[in-house]
Write an enzyme that holds these catalytic residues in place. Structure first.
Site, PDB file in Angstrom:
ATOM      1  N   TYR A 132      58.442  61.333  10.503  1.00 42.91           N
ATOM      2  CA  TYR A 132      58.536  61.989   9.194  1.00 42.91           C
ATOM      3  C   TYR A 132      57.308  62.870   8.949  1.00 42.91           C
ATOM      4  O   TYR A 132      57.423  64.033   8.562  1.00 42.91           O
ATOM      5  CB  TYR A 132      58.664  60.914   8.108  1.00 42.91           C
ATOM      6  CG  TYR A 132      58.881  61.472   6.721  1.00 42.91           C
ATOM      7  CD1 TYR A 132      60.091  62.070   6.370  1.00 42.91           C
ATOM      8  CD2 TYR A 132      57.874  61.417   5.753  1.00 42.91           C
ATOM      9  CE1 TYR A 132      60.293  62.592   5.093  1.00 42.91           C
ATOM     10  CE2 TYR A 132      58.068  61.924   4.485  1.00 42.91           C
ATOM     11  CZ  TYR A 132      59.280  62.509   4.154  1.00 42.91           C
ATOM     12  OH  TYR A 132      59.472  63.028   2.889  1.00 42.91           O
TER      13      TYR A 132
ATOM     14  N   SER B 168      56.481  67.134   1.501  1.00 38.23           N
ATOM     15  CA  SER B 168      56.055  65.807   1.040  1.00 38.23           C
ATOM     16  C   SER B 168      54.533  65.771   1.079  1.00 38.23           C
ATOM     17  O   SER B 168      53.918  66.639   1.732  1.00 38.23           O
ATOM     18  CB  SER B 168      56.628  64.770   2.018  1.00 38.23           C
ATOM     19  OG  SER B 168      55.921  63.558   1.944  1.00 38.23           O
TER      20      SER B 168
HETATM   21  N1  LIG Z   1      62.135  60.483  -2.665  1.00 36.55           N
HETATM   22  C1  LIG Z   1      60.860  60.667  -2.370  1.00 36.55           C
HETATM   23  O1  LIG Z   1      60.002  59.818  -2.682  1.00 36.55           O
HETATM   24  C2  LIG Z   1      60.418  61.922  -1.675  1.00 36.55           C
HETATM   25  C3  LIG Z   1      59.055  62.219  -1.655  1.00 36.55           C
HETATM   26  C4  LIG Z   1      58.622  63.371  -1.018  1.00 36.55           C
HETATM   27  C5  LIG Z   1      59.535  64.221  -0.426  1.00 36.55           C
HETATM   28  N2  LIG Z   1      60.851  63.904  -0.452  1.00 36.55           N
HETATM   29  C6  LIG Z   1      61.777  64.833   0.208  1.00 36.55           C
HETATM   30  O2  LIG Z   1      62.789  65.214  -0.689  1.00 36.55           O
HETATM   31  C7  LIG Z   1      63.966  65.573   0.028  1.00 36.55           C
HETATM   32  C8  LIG Z   1      65.178  64.944  -0.651  1.00 36.55           C
HETATM   33  O3  LIG Z   1      65.058  63.534  -0.599  1.00 36.55           O
HETATM   34  P1  LIG Z   1      65.611  62.580  -1.747  1.00 36.55           P
HETATM   35  O4  LIG Z   1      64.471  61.780  -2.217  1.00 36.55           O
HETATM   36  O5  LIG Z   1      66.420  63.321  -2.723  1.00 36.55           O
HETATM   37  O6  LIG Z   1      66.514  61.599  -0.844  1.00 36.55           O
HETATM   38  P2  LIG Z   1      68.093  61.276  -0.853  1.00 36.55           P
HETATM   39  O7  LIG Z   1      68.522  60.865  -2.215  1.00 36.55           O
HETATM   40  O8  LIG Z   1      68.297  60.337   0.273  1.00 36.55           O
HETATM   41  O9  LIG Z   1      68.762  62.698  -0.518  1.00 36.55           O
HETATM   42  C9  LIG Z   1      68.715  63.243   0.769  1.00 36.55           C
HETATM   43  C10 LIG Z   1      69.721  64.365   0.866  1.00 36.55           C
HETATM   44  O10 LIG Z   1      69.672  64.909   2.200  1.00 36.55           O
HETATM   45  C11 LIG Z   1      71.023  65.008   2.684  1.00 36.55           C
HETATM   46  N3  LIG Z   1      71.094  64.872   4.130  1.00 36.55           N
HETATM   47  C12 LIG Z   1      70.563  63.885   4.906  1.00 36.55           C
HETATM   48  N4  LIG Z   1      70.884  64.091   6.190  1.00 36.55           N
HETATM   49  C13 LIG Z   1      71.638  65.215   6.242  1.00 36.55           C
HETATM   50  C14 LIG Z   1      72.281  65.937   7.275  1.00 36.55           C
HETATM   51  N5  LIG Z   1      72.201  65.554   8.556  1.00 36.55           N
HETATM   52  N6  LIG Z   1      72.975  67.056   6.942  1.00 36.55           N
HETATM   53  C15 LIG Z   1      73.072  67.457   5.666  1.00 36.55           C
HETATM   54  N7  LIG Z   1      72.483  66.812   4.633  1.00 36.55           N
HETATM   55  C16 LIG Z   1      71.780  65.704   4.920  1.00 36.55           C
HETATM   56  C17 LIG Z   1      71.747  63.859   2.015  1.00 36.55           C
HETATM   57  O11 LIG Z   1      73.138  64.135   2.022  1.00 36.55           O
HETATM   58  P3  LIG Z   1      74.245  62.947   2.147  1.00 36.55           P
HETATM   59  O12 LIG Z   1      73.771  61.837   1.248  1.00 36.55           O
HETATM   60  O13 LIG Z   1      75.481  63.633   1.689  1.00 36.55           O
HETATM   61  O14 LIG Z   1      74.228  62.576   3.575  1.00 36.55           O
HETATM   62  C18 LIG Z   1      71.151  63.901   0.612  1.00 36.55           C
HETATM   63  O15 LIG Z   1      71.812  64.851  -0.178  1.00 36.55           O
HETATM   64  C19 LIG Z   1      63.746  65.123   1.468  1.00 36.55           C
HETATM   65  O16 LIG Z   1      63.439  66.235   2.268  1.00 36.55           O
HETATM   66  C20 LIG Z   1      62.532  64.214   1.376  1.00 36.55           C
HETATM   67  O17 LIG Z   1      61.753  64.234   2.555  1.00 36.55           O
HETATM   68  C21 LIG Z   1      61.316  62.780  -1.063  1.00 36.55           C
END
Ligand SMILES: NC(=O)c1ccc[n+]([C@@H]2O[C@H](COP(=O)([O-])OP(=O)(O)OC[C@H]3O[C@@H](n4cnc5c(N)ncnc54)[C@H](OP(=O)(O)O)[C@@H]3O)[C@@H](O)[C@H]2O)c1
Length: 270
Positions: free
Chosen positions: A151, A138
């Site tokens: 985070y 991130s």
């Molecule tokens: N969205 C943003 O603005 C943003 C910006 C920068 C970086 N990121 C990074 O991108 C990555 C993905 O985030 P996203 O935006 O796609 O969010 P998201 O839609 O909430 O997806 C998060 C994913 O992580 C999985 N997960 C969470 N806890 C888990 C656990 N204990 N074991 C296994 N799987 C788990 C969830 O699975 P389930 O739903 O099946 O639990 C889901 O598939 C993260 O690392 C986040 O820090 C996001």
């Protein structure tokens, strides 16, 4: 890229889901992980490309045994691993004074140790295939913002860990790329935890102004193809990186304001 194999943690939603579709489109067989079995099934059933297989595992990335199972499943079903995407992650929105330590630890175990365990168990197979590790960090991997200390710490730790691993793997032919997306439209903010571990259930930002997960996945795939080292793909992110390094005090002022101006900012009464 027929017959290649990508293992993607957090493949049930958002960026991980979009990456599963993109890698499948490019001919990869896919193994996705997540905690929500229904969503995982749905993502696999959405992939309808001839000769491309999608499999899933319902697990907790913070559990070593679950990660061992994930890698064994990929090898049992597909025989090799070419790409590991360490993507599963959550956030906490709380001032540090009020956050429960067990919630802080939970986040660290998912974001940081989930990535470490995945890299550890996949590594022998990635060395064999001369494959790639893609770590989804991130902008918070190099810039701190208030009310996100867990985070920020987990993403700084990821950056440091994967930078070190990249150097170690210099002569092993394994490519390591750390991705630092800006704001991306997904369930991320809805799933963000409060200081007591309950979910926010709504977003603290205007989703409409954000990059979609699909756009993000395209940029990540391009970075993978071009064997990038670090990937910051928004203008805002690149600018933030420069300001952070050259004008750290100004960077602090901007980061504080950014959080002060978000909806229901926790800084307002603190
Ligand atoms: N969205 C943003 O603005 C943003 C910006 C920068 C970086 N990121 C990074 O991108 C990555 C993905 O985030 P996203 O935006 O796609 O969010 P998201 O839609 O909430 O997806 C998060 C994913 O992580 C999985 N997960 C969470 N806890 C888990 C656990 N204990 N074991 C296994 N799987 C788990 C969830 O699975 P389930 O739903 O099946 O639990 C889901 O598939 C993260 O690392 C986040 O820090 C996001």
């Amino acid at each position: 890229m027929r017959n290649k194999v990508a293992v993607i943690t957090g493949g049930s939603s958002g960026i991980g889901e979009a990456l599963a579709y993109k890698f499948a489109q490019e001919g990869f067989n896919i193994l996705i992980g997540g905690t929500n079995q229904e969503r995982l099934k749905k993502v696999c059933s959405n992939i309808k490309i001839s000769d491309v297989k999608c499999s899933f595992i319902c697990h907790d990335v913070s559990n070593k045994k679950d990660i061992d199972r994930m890698i064994k499943k990929a090898i049992d079903e597909f025989g090799q691993i070419d790409v590991l995407v360490c993507n599963a992650g959550i956030s906490i929105r709380s001032v540090f004074e009020y956050v429960e330590l067990s919630i802080f630890e939970k986040l660290f175990n998912i974001n940081f140790f989930g990535s470490v365990y995945s890299a550890k168990y996949a590594l022998p197979h990635l060395i064999k295939s001369h494959g790639s590790i893609i770590a989804i960090s991130s902008l918070n991997g190099f810039i701190a913002t208030p009310t996100r200390s867990a985070y920020v710490a987990s993403k700084h730790a990821m950056q440091g860990f994967f930078d070190s691993l990249r150097l170690e793997l210099k002569n092993k032919g394994v490519h390591v790329m750390v991705v630092s997306p800006g704001y991306v439209k997904s369930n991320f903010r809805i799933n963000t935890l409060k200081n007591d571990g309950s979910k926010e259930g709504k977003t603290s930002r205007d989703n409409k102004k954000m990059m979609t997960s699909e756009q993000c996945a395209l940029k990540i795939f391009d970075g993978y193809k071009n064997k990038k080292r670090n990937l910051i793909f928004t203008f805002r992110g690149k600018l933030a990186y420069l300001i952070k390094n050259w004008f750290p005090k100004f960077s602090d002022t901007l980061a504080y304001k950014e959080i002060l101006n978000e909806q229901e900012s926790l800084l307002k009464n603190y």
